[in-house]
Design an enzyme around this catalytic site. Sequence first.
Site, mmCIF file in Angstrom:
data_model
loop_
_atom_site.group_PDB
_atom_site.id
_atom_site.type_symbol
_atom_site.label_atom_id
_atom_site.label_comp_id
_atom_site.label_asym_id
_atom_site.label_seq_id
_atom_site.Cartn_x
_atom_site.Cartn_y
_atom_site.Cartn_z
ATOM 1 N N ARG A 61 -30.676 -38.193 25.041
ATOM 2 C CA ARG A 61 -30.671 -39.222 23.693
ATOM 3 C C ARG A 61 -30.351 -38.671 22.490
ATOM 4 N NH1 ARG A 61 -35.306 -41.180 22.526
ATOM 5 N NH2 ARG A 61 -36.255 -41.661 24.766
ATOM 6 N N TYR A 114 -17.950 -58.624 8.899
ATOM 7 C CA TYR A 114 -17.670 -58.828 10.369
ATOM 8 C C TYR A 114 -18.775 -59.882 10.762
ATOM 9 C CZ TYR A 114 -17.072 -56.981 15.135
ATOM 10 O OH TYR A 114 -17.143 -56.932 16.750
ATOM 11 N N ASP A 186 -18.896 -50.409 5.754
ATOM 12 C CA ASP A 186 -18.155 -50.374 7.105
ATOM 13 C C ASP A 186 -16.518 -49.917 6.711
ATOM 14 O OD1 ASP A 186 -16.575 -51.211 9.122
ATOM 15 O OD2 ASP A 186 -17.762 -52.876 9.779
ATOM 16 N N LYS A 211 -12.402 -48.760 17.543
ATOM 17 C CA LYS A 211 -11.056 -49.094 17.055
ATOM 18 C C LYS A 211 -10.178 -47.960 17.132
ATOM 19 C CE LYS A 211 -12.973 -53.057 16.998
ATOM 20 N NZ LYS A 211 -13.981 -53.545 15.963
HETATM 21 C C1 LIG Z 1 -15.246 -54.334 15.792
HETATM 22 C C2 LIG Z 1 -15.776 -53.995 14.746
HETATM 23 C C3 LIG Z 1 -17.133 -53.648 14.364
HETATM 24 C C4 LIG Z 1 -18.125 -53.328 15.559
HETATM 25 O O1 LIG Z 1 -17.794 -52.611 16.463
HETATM 26 P P1 LIG Z 1 -18.095 -52.518 18.178
HETATM 27 O O2 LIG Z 1 -17.680 -50.964 18.396
HETATM 28 O O3 LIG Z 1 -17.328 -53.513 18.666
HETATM 29 O O4 LIG Z 1 -19.503 -52.640 18.028
HETATM 30 C C5 LIG Z 1 -17.682 -53.479 13.232
HETATM 31 N N1 LIG Z 1 -16.804 -53.597 12.057
HETATM 32 C C6 LIG Z 1 -15.809 -53.865 12.283
HETATM 33 C C7 LIG Z 1 -14.904 -54.240 10.730
HETATM 34 C C8 LIG Z 1 -15.187 -54.278 13.450
HETATM 35 O O5 LIG Z 1 -13.737 -54.629 13.273
#
Ligand SMILES: *Cc1c(COP(=O)(O)O)cnc(C)c1O
Length: 393
Positions: A61, A114, A186, A211
Amino acid sequence: MDATPRPASIDSILVKAGREHGRSAIAVNPPVHRASTYLFETLADFETASKTPFDGPFYGRVGTPTTFAFEQAVCELEGGHRTIATSSGVAAIGAALLAFLDRGDHVLVVDTVYEPVRRFCNRMLARLGIETTFYDPAAGDDIAGLVRPNTRVIYLESPGSGTFEMQDLRAVVAVARERGLRTIMDNTWATPVFLQPIALGIDVSVQSATKYIVGHSDAMLGTVTTTAETYDAVRRSTQDLGACAGSEECNLGLRGLRTLGVRLRRHEASALTLAAWLEDQPQVARVLHPGLPSFPGHALWKRDFSGACGLFSVELLPCEPASLRAMVDGLRHFGIGFSWGGYESLVLPVHPETRQIARWDGKGPVLRLHVGLEAVEDLRDDLAEGLARLRSA
Ligand SMILES: *Cc1c(COP(=O)(O)O)cnc(C)c1O
């Protein structure tokens, strides 16, 4: 020749980052180490390892050689002190927020955040007695007026989700520094290839590595990158939540990193081509892409970012829901589905009209497009045929 070598550029870092050291023959990309338990020769060895559990294999972990390699690679790209890999982007964001917030605290969160992060604030943080104020992405240094004595964190996302409003990152950071607040950003849209938040004075950079870093739509992965000052709090939080990433996912993240630079530049070029083309189409009200000179946040984007990814939105002229369905359902190259950042093109409607602070003034439907690695001519034809269906439905 100069004695000090020029620092490696981002494309060269992407190729080597996280590679193992110290052995004569190593795999080019760190392989998957599957492990929960690590065995130690003696109790003394175990006790020594337990003093620095985050610096080598100790328990699954906490990390495996694969997760450590991925973390090290992302950290190098983000220019941070340390990176922690998490099971998803949402896990990374939740852990980062909880690292600095306590009962009775207040957090400022950008209104174009988001959407699942808004839910995290309204549900989880509210239950813990932590109050959220959503602020206008255009606030800039006016954000100082929203700071209360119990405010601890400013959470930023730029461009904003779905509609791409740009924030004046430098102005917000200046206010946060003056008031002693932590900043979390973010960085999923830009990735560290196009923006390094920590160099701008942000304390913590989070990404959904699901992403562009994974890049192939086949794994969930998140990262939190910290400064030296913020590392301990974030580490405690991710460990308390048990939000660790799997070795398989981190290996896929490392593999994705190797081609991140070339992929992003292709996504960028194709998206800009399509965005400019869409601006000239009669069914289009406006195109929401920070890289377009017509976009209100263009100057901020140009000041702080070195590129744009393949994600942007288009607002259509008002139309019947059935016409929109005819347009979207018939697309051949743009798949209908969540997420983005993979090699394939995607489309989804977004609904900014529900926002309370950054009120949406658009009249027609908004479609978010992720421009993939297909030939841009095919994508343009697909959209042109879609717009023709919209007109005739
Ligand atoms: C998709 C996304 C997230 C969340 O990510 P996950 O890996 O799906 O949990 C956070 N911020 C932005 C801008 C996103 O597009």
